[in-house]
Write a protein that holds these residues in place. Sequence first.
Motif, PDB file in Angstrom:
ATOM      1  N   SER A 107       0.833  -1.210   0.000  1.00 24.22           N
ATOM      2  CA  SER A 107       0.000   0.000   0.000  1.00 24.22           C
ATOM      3  C   SER A 107       0.866   1.258   0.000  1.00 24.22           C
ATOM      4  N   LEU A 108       1.935   1.239   0.778  1.00 22.68           N
ATOM      5  CA  LEU A 108       2.842   2.385   0.804  1.00 22.68           C
ATOM      6  C   LEU A 108       3.494   2.611  -0.552  1.00 22.68           C
ATOM      7  N   ILE A 109       3.900   1.539  -1.203  1.00 23.27           N
ATOM      8  CA  ILE A 109       4.500   1.663  -2.531  1.00 23.27           C
ATOM      9  C   ILE A 109       3.484   2.241  -3.512  1.00 23.27           C
ATOM     10  N   ALA A 110       2.251   1.729  -3.436  1.00 21.29           N
ATOM     11  CA  ALA A 110       1.209   2.182  -4.357  1.00 21.29           C
ATOM     12  C   ALA A 110       0.877   3.656  -4.151  1.00 21.29           C
ATOM     13  N   VAL A 111       0.757   4.086  -2.897  1.00 21.97           N
ATOM     14  CA  VAL A 111       0.420   5.485  -2.651  1.00 21.97           C
ATOM     15  C   VAL A 111       1.579   6.397  -3.052  1.00 21.97           C
ATOM     16  N   ALA A 112       2.806   5.928  -2.904  1.00 21.39           N
ATOM     17  CA  ALA A 112       3.959   6.720  -3.336  1.00 21.39           C
ATOM     18  C   ALA A 112       3.940   6.918  -4.853  1.00 21.39           C
ATOM     19  N   ILE A 113       3.602   5.866  -5.575  1.00 24.65           N
ATOM     20  CA  ILE A 113       3.501   5.975  -7.030  1.00 24.65           C
ATOM     21  C   ILE A 113       2.388   6.942  -7.416  1.00 24.65           C
ATOM     22  N   GLY A 114       1.259   6.859  -6.713  1.00 24.91           N
ATOM     23  CA  GLY A 114       0.163   7.773  -6.990  1.00 24.91           C
ATOM     24  C   GLY A 114       0.545   9.226  -6.766  1.00 24.91           C
ATOM     25  N   GLY A 118       0.734  12.142  -9.654  1.00 25.41           N
ATOM     26  CA  GLY A 118      -0.083  13.344  -9.499  1.00 25.41           C
ATOM     27  C   GLY A 118       0.741  14.618  -9.525  1.00 25.41           C
ATOM     28  N   LEU A 119       1.908  14.600  -8.861  1.00 24.10           N
ATOM     29  CA  LEU A 119       2.760  15.790  -8.819  1.00 24.10           C
ATOM     30  C   LEU A 119       3.396  16.084 -10.168  1.00 24.10           C
ATOM     31  N   VAL A 120       3.681  15.049 -10.934  1.00 27.34           N
ATOM     32  CA  VAL A 120       4.330  15.231 -12.240  1.00 27.34           C
ATOM     33  C   VAL A 120       3.339  15.705 -13.299  1.00 27.34           C
ATOM     34  N   THR A 121       2.112  15.176 -13.269  1.00 28.03           N
ATOM     35  CA  THR A 121       1.160  15.449 -14.358  1.00 28.03           C
ATOM     36  C   THR A 121       0.183  16.589 -14.088  1.00 28.03           C
ATOM     37  N   PHE A 236      -6.521  13.003 -15.483  1.00 29.72           N
ATOM     38  CA  PHE A 236      -6.818  12.292 -14.247  1.00 29.72           C
ATOM     39  C   PHE A 236      -7.093  10.809 -14.520  1.00 29.72           C
ATOM     40  N   THR A 237      -7.901  10.531 -15.543  1.00 25.88           N
ATOM     41  CA  THR A 237      -8.202   9.146 -15.902  1.00 25.88           C
ATOM     42  C   THR A 237      -6.930   8.398 -16.303  1.00 25.88           C
ATOM     43  N   ALA A 329      -6.650  13.552  -4.394  1.00 22.49           N
ATOM     44  CA  ALA A 329      -6.407  14.671  -3.473  1.00 22.49           C
ATOM     45  C   ALA A 329      -5.656  15.793  -4.184  1.00 22.49           C
ATOM     46  N   ILE A 330      -4.663  15.421  -4.987  1.00 25.40           N
ATOM     47  CA  ILE A 330      -3.917  16.430  -5.740  1.00 25.40           C
ATOM     48  C   ILE A 330      -4.823  17.106  -6.766  1.00 25.40           C
ATOM     49  N   PHE A 331      -5.673  16.328  -7.420  1.00 26.31           N
ATOM     50  CA  PHE A 331      -6.618  16.851  -8.408  1.00 26.31           C
ATOM     51  C   PHE A 331      -7.561  17.878  -7.773  1.00 26.31           C
ATOM     52  N   VAL A 332      -8.158  17.508  -6.648  1.00 25.43           N
ATOM     53  CA  VAL A 332      -9.100  18.400  -5.965  1.00 25.43           C
ATOM     54  C   VAL A 332      -8.389  19.655  -5.472  1.00 25.43           C
ATOM     55  N   ALA A 333      -7.200  19.504  -4.916  1.00 23.04           N
ATOM     56  CA  ALA A 333      -6.451  20.663  -4.421  1.00 23.04           C
ATOM     57  C   ALA A 333      -6.164  21.649  -5.547  1.00 23.04           C
TER      58      ALA A 333
END
Length: 442
Positions: A107-114, A118-121, A236-237, A329-333
Amino acid sequence: MSANTTPADAKPASPKSGFRIPKVPFWAQIVGGLVLGVLLGWLARSQDISWLVTTLDKIGGIFIQLLKLAVAPLVFFAILVSITNLRKVNNAARLATRTLLWFMITSLIAVAIGLVIGLVTNPGAGTGLTPKDGGKPDHAGSWIDFLTGIIPTDVITPFTQLNVLQIVFMAAVAGIAILQIGEKAKPILTLSESILELLQKALWWVIKLAPLGTVGLIGYAIATYGWDLISKYATFTADIYVGCALVLFGVYPLLLATVAKLNPVQFFKGAWPAIQLAFVSRSSVGTMPLTQKVTERLGVPKEYASFSVPFGATTKMDGCAAIYPAIAAIFVAQIFDINLGIGDYLLIAFVSVVGSAATAGLTGATVMLTLTLSTLGLPMEGVGLLLAIDPILDMMRTATNVAGQALVPVIVSARENILDREAYDHATSSPVDEPQQVAVAA
């Protein structure tokens, strides 16, 4: 010798020796359903055929309704029986601890990838969406709701309202109590095992309808959303699908090859039927019997699989509870022009690991998203922005969830030297036979 006499060892002609319709593999049926659904959905949308849209909606809706019909009792008895089955496993506490640890690691690996994606795109930039396009959900999840909501007020409401988290709580309490009581509780355990077998048999019949359900679900999605809506959420998709694909086809194979010393190709051969069904049904719990069957086919001992897979189906959500809330979260922010700091990103990781049980294996991840946004202090209207596109995203998220739910038992079994490596090496993507006592050790 009479002309009518036949040799004693001659075999009579079989009435079935004529032409046979070849059996179509399950994966091919699913693919066929996907293709047909896309074509019908495109036809319904391009030609504005309302009756076809309604028909596709009904077909897909009935399929999901049938899956959900068995969710509440299936979760209860699967968790109860899986806990009692741990008594048959050597080093049960160690296996349970290792399972939970690997759930957290992946889960930690997956959230890090997410977060990185998000920060790059910058998925919220250039969408044309504004805060006015969103709307507050009817109910927003919070940590108080999450913690207090685990304990039910009565034993009926969790089943009628399909509160999976409370059902898991009651099942865990009942399972531990049966273990503590011992021999006197054996009749209850025997009855629970029989009910579980009955539920799995019925759910297996529903699973066989998956190709037909695929036609309805995919067709209705194409007919309803088309490309007009998706274009607003294109980045986002793409982020969700790329993030899930990186975890599914990058992280998981890497862990199998380096940590478990296993051939990743064999894992996907064995687990593919469950991954396909998860993509179509968008329900980890609905896919659970098939997930458990393919996990056992990959060489995981039945006693351990009967604990780890139901446990994972209600708590292990790399797609819905890690990748998705991080990018969302990045999208909404960005839509609301709010800057997130390092502390916020750490909070996202914390929520993803600890709060994943809030998704509880059901279709959609709205509860997890509201929990994340409320923790970060982001506007709840952001949920409304993402609800429209959620069904399209949920297919890939759930496929990633289920793959992870099969992966962790394989890794733990390999590291604990209880994996049947010969069975793993010979796993194929052939149709999975109907289970007999899928979650009950023989």
